[in-house]
Design an enzyme around this catalytic site. Structure first.
Site, mmCIF file in Angstrom:
data_model
loop_
_atom_site.group_PDB
_atom_site.id
_atom_site.type_symbol
_atom_site.label_atom_id
_atom_site.label_comp_id
_atom_site.label_asym_id
_atom_site.label_seq_id
_atom_site.Cartn_x
_atom_site.Cartn_y
_atom_site.Cartn_z
ATOM 1 C CG HIS A 1 132.783 9.172 6.866
ATOM 2 N ND1 HIS A 1 133.955 8.487 7.101
ATOM 3 C CD2 HIS A 1 131.860 8.225 6.521
ATOM 4 C CE1 HIS A 1 133.757 7.194 6.915
ATOM 5 N NE2 HIS A 1 132.495 7.009 6.569
ATOM 6 C CG HIS B 1 127.771 -2.717 1.107
ATOM 7 N ND1 HIS B 1 126.552 -2.258 0.634
ATOM 8 C CD2 HIS B 1 128.067 -3.818 0.374
ATOM 9 C CE1 HIS B 1 126.134 -3.064 -0.346
ATOM 10 N NE2 HIS B 1 127.038 -4.010 -0.523
ATOM 11 C CB SER C 1 129.419 4.910 7.590
ATOM 12 O OG SER C 1 129.466 3.541 7.263
ATOM 13 C CD GLU D 1 131.066 -5.839 5.676
ATOM 14 O OE1 GLU D 1 131.560 -6.601 4.809
ATOM 15 O OE2 GLU D 1 130.827 -4.636 5.478
ATOM 16 C CG ASP E 1 124.063 -9.220 -0.578
ATOM 17 O OD1 ASP E 1 124.040 -7.969 -0.622
ATOM 18 O OD2 ASP E 1 124.265 -9.927 -1.582
ATOM 19 N N GLY E 2 123.863 -6.643 2.134
ATOM 20 C CA GLY E 2 123.073 -5.430 2.311
ATOM 21 C C GLY E 2 122.092 -5.180 1.187
ATOM 22 C CG ASP F 1 130.773 3.024 1.382
ATOM 23 O OD1 ASP F 1 131.322 3.089 0.263
ATOM 24 O OD2 ASP F 1 131.404 3.147 2.453
#
Length: 291
Positions: free
Chosen positions: A18, A41, A110, A128, A153-154, A174
């Site tokens: 971050h 994600h 994030s 997500e 699904d990213g 991520d």
């Protein structure tokens, strides 16, 4: 490995990820051109540190809590600007839940850090897949038209969303690392993303635990990333003790900021914690690898 965000909110890995994310966003929004941000994600968006999963693990005590104490105890003297900006963002999110106290109660994931950095006209999509996390994320940004939340699904949305019409973008990947083939899926997604959007900035977080991480780093070298690492001196069996964030096509002066910030962070996190920044010269562009 299971790296569900809520259990590890504010830990040393989040501090690395971050701090870098805040600096990437600052530099990318410095230009007077629209920016697209994709978080593949995203997790729940924000997390309680004083209760629930994060309190049970207590990992924030050895992460964000130590940095926040440094800022309070010494008035931030000598703190690198990138760390100051990160801590200001964390404190601003915490204040949404009441007057500031001696300890942080809430920590921004994030998506919240991205939202704070957005300007009018910028676009942000947060994905997500986990149903409960996706529901929490939708509640976090309910009524906020600047954020589009997708339960998806990213990895799969990369093909649909890249290249963005803005032609400038940051893609944060991520994953939770819940499957054995996570590194392979991450590489496939990155290759696909770079094929479609070679000039985009990509930030990939990953744990460093075994040979799989080393093999992944070897494959990743073809993209000429700038790699940021934090390592703890020791950890209980099964617990994460090292992680990295690989950044492809970082903006100008990002490397300089991280070389200043990470050693300072490592020193404040405790004895034996080490930081490293490695990669190609700042002036070297990242090519699109042949796939």
């Amino acid at each position: 490995m299971n790296y569900r965000h809520g259990y590890h909110a504010g830990n040393f890995a989040d501090v690395l990820k971050h701090t870098a994310l805040c600096e990437l966003l600052r530099l990318l929004t410095a230009k007077d051109k629209k920016l697209f941000v994709l978080d593949t994600h995203a997790g729940a968006g924000g997390y309680a540190l004083d209760e629930g999963p994060a309190r049970r693990t207590g990992e924030a005590d050895a992460g964000i809590a130590r940095l926040a104490a440094s800022r309070i105890g010494a008035g931030g003297a000598g703190m690198p600007p990138a760390v100051v900006r990160y801590l200001v963002a964390v404190a601003a999110y915490d204040r949404k839940f009441g007057p500031a106290g001696h300890a942080l109660r809430r920590y921004p994931g994030s998506p919240r850090l991205v939202r704070m950095a957005l300007r009018p006209g910028d676009r942000f999509i947060a994905c997500e897949l986990h149903p409960a996390e996706a529901l929490a994320l939708k509640r976090e940004f309910a009524g906020d038209r600047a954020v589009e939340v997708r339960q998806a699904d990213g990895y799969k949305v990369l093909k649909a969303l890249l290249p963005p019409p803005e032609r400038r973008g940051l893609v944060l990947i991520d994953p939770p690392f819940e499957t054995q083939d996570e590194f392979e899926r991450l590489l496939r997604a990155l290759r696909q993303g770079v094929r479609r959007f070679a000039t985009g900035c990509y930030a990939l977080w990953y744990p460093i635990k075994d040979e799989a991480a080393a093999a992944f780093a070897t494959e990743l070298a073809a993209f000429k990333p700038l790699t940021l690492e934090l390592r703890l001196p020791a950890a209980e069996p099964g617990k994460l003790a090292a992680c990295a964030l690989a950044v492809i096509n970082p903006p100008w002066r990002f490397e300089e900021a991280m070389r200043e910030a990470l050693p300072w962070i490592a020193e404040r996190l405790g004895d034996g914690v080490t930081a490293a920044v490695s990669g190609p010269p700042a002036s070297a562009p990242a090519p699109a690898p042949s796939v």
